[in-house]
Design a protein around this motif. Sequence first.
Motif: not given
Lengths: 414, 328
Positions: A71-78, A94-97, A170-177, A328-336
């Motif tokens: 999931w996290v890698q996808n954010m920087y790929m998109f 990120g908002q969708a996730v 980042a998910f639920c936030g940003v990486r730098r202040d 869409k997620s099936t509860g795994g480590r990668t998006p469905d």
Amino acid sequence: MSTDVDKRREESAGLMEYSAENLVPFGPIHPSLKEPEYFKIILEGERIVDVIPRIGYVHRGLEKAAEMRPWVQNMYMFERTCGICSFVHSLCYGQAVEGLTIFQVPKRAEYIRLIICEMERIHSHLLWVGLMGHWAGFDTLFMWVWQDREVVLDLVEAISGNRVHKSMNAFCGVRRDMPEGMEKHIVERMKFMTDRARYYREIIDTEETMLERTQKVGAHVTQDTVEKLCAVGPMARYVGLRQDVRLNNPYAAYGEVPFEIVTRNEGDVQALLRLRLDEIIASANMISYAVENLPDGPIKVKIPPVIPAGEHSSRCEAPRGEIFYYVKSTGGRTPDRVKSRQPTLANLPLALEILKGQTLADVPVVLTAIDPCFGCMDRMSFLDTEKNKQWTWSGEQLRQYGINYYFPDRKDKA
Amino acid sequence: MILEILEAIIFPGALYTIGMGFLFDWLDRKTSARMQGRIGPMIAGPYGTLQPLADFLKLLFKEEIIPSHADKLVFLFAPALFFMAPILSMLFIPIIGPTSIAGFQFDILAILFLLGFSAFVVSILSFSSASSFTTVATGRLVLQYVSYEIPLVLSIIAAALCSRSLSVEGVVGAQTRIWNVFFAPIAFCVFIVAMMAELEKAPFDIPSAKTEIVGGWLTEFSGRALAFLKLTKEVSYVFGCALAVSLFLGGPLGPILNFGVPVSILYFIYFTVKILGVGFVIFVLKTSLTRIKIGQATQLFWKILTPLSLCQILLILILIQGGLIVAT
């Protein structure tokens, strides 16, 4: 054999009634297209009868690639979808996730997201104004505007450490202040930006030759046409539609920062120039407000790497218009499944509609007017020229095709 | 005889013209760069002065590609014909004295012929390369030629009327007391605008609009041919400015100072400074304007500039009748 196929292909595109002399190829490699895309322009003298696009030269298979990454890698790929409005893609994904999780985004992070988003808008719009000058044959405007664009890029670099791909989200936030003591500097620079935008407004409103190139170009397009062709972003606002995700469906901190929607009624390329320059001023005001009223608190909430099952979608207003992400997620480590839609795809039919009846000299100006980003939008369509038939696949079939393609020996896991 | 041939080839003939062509190219690039907040060429020679020459030499050694559909004879020979036109026209312009190298009684007509000839050569060489971009460029080129030709000729006629002469020498000679530009300011402006269209400078760079039709009529050329075509454009630039100076700004004439410097050197300096001045005006205009559409250019020339230059001619005729312009 090949000529037979070519003939059928031309028949299916409705090209047979035109002779080859009337056809000017525009692309895939053309000095006024910074990305490969092909437009067949059918001419009668200098007047355009029809334009037939052929998209898909830079299809990168991002959606399929997303299914194979965490999931996290996808954010920087998109974020790499686009080199100009990069942050808003990672934000939208990120908002969708985030919608699938139970965590809340901290207030301070939402404000920082807004600041980066609006800086991105300023830099994207300035880039567009410059390119507009370049493609209309006014290189001086191009050079000046791009010099001022550096101001915003420097600010973005000071905040995020990067100029193009900010990697801020980042998910639920940003990486730098936000860096300490930047507020005064940012407000000052935004004032400078406002002044420059006003100055360019003046140039665009008074420069005779520029007016001649942009005024009344595409003025035959009505509000109904724009609505029917589902244009988004500035391409909808320039005929007076009040369509802006920031207003209609506020995300990040847009609900709290005073925001004034910019619309125009003329419906020509000139209106687009004014609209985008006015939006720069509006964005600068929003940034100043957000910087001065930045709430204290944490910038990030830690979330587990596994996202609960479910599906969620998100909309954001990119500089070019609305972008849409479905996850869409099936509860795994990668998006469905991840689906994204970019504004250029939505605006292209309108650009082709505007071009009909204009002259060849208007092609670069009109194609630029939609602020195209072909790398973002490229999709696939199925056309079998041997059997002369066209079809579409459902998501399930497409997925099966992808699985078969990448893992030929894994057919059982449909 | 040998002296005349040397004059025609070296100074102030072809070599001077080509050298000025390179200088104009450098000045053009430098001016627009400074106006746009850049620094322009800096590497070759002091302040990049040798950059145009370096570009020319580099192109000479590049491979030449002839498109398979092209009309090979025209494609190979038309660039040479095109190169000849401005070089030949420059021989009618007085540079180091009140007389030119090849001037004769009606040489303005010869210049008009050579201007039309170069437009014709460009259109056939553009058409000979047989690609869709050059075909569109040819159409634009011919339409633009038809548009600017009338005001250009009318403004030249205005200058000739002021001096009551159809030779460049005569026109220059008649300006010893007062320059034609003071009698015919409108014609001078019309001439500059029409000249910009002839030289394809913005806002009239329509036949070579790079963002619309790639390289315009230059699209299919490469190597030597491209080098010479580009050089010809610069040389035509020099010739355009030289013609403007000769017809309206007194050519090489100016105050004669007694420094012990030969008069011809003074004349030469006056002339060079004047053409650089006119060239500078065109550089600035070119940098600060947007390219217009071909239809708008035609409207500009036919609806505005042609009536204006006709008014100018009428005005001059009235002045002549009133005895205010006296032919010397």
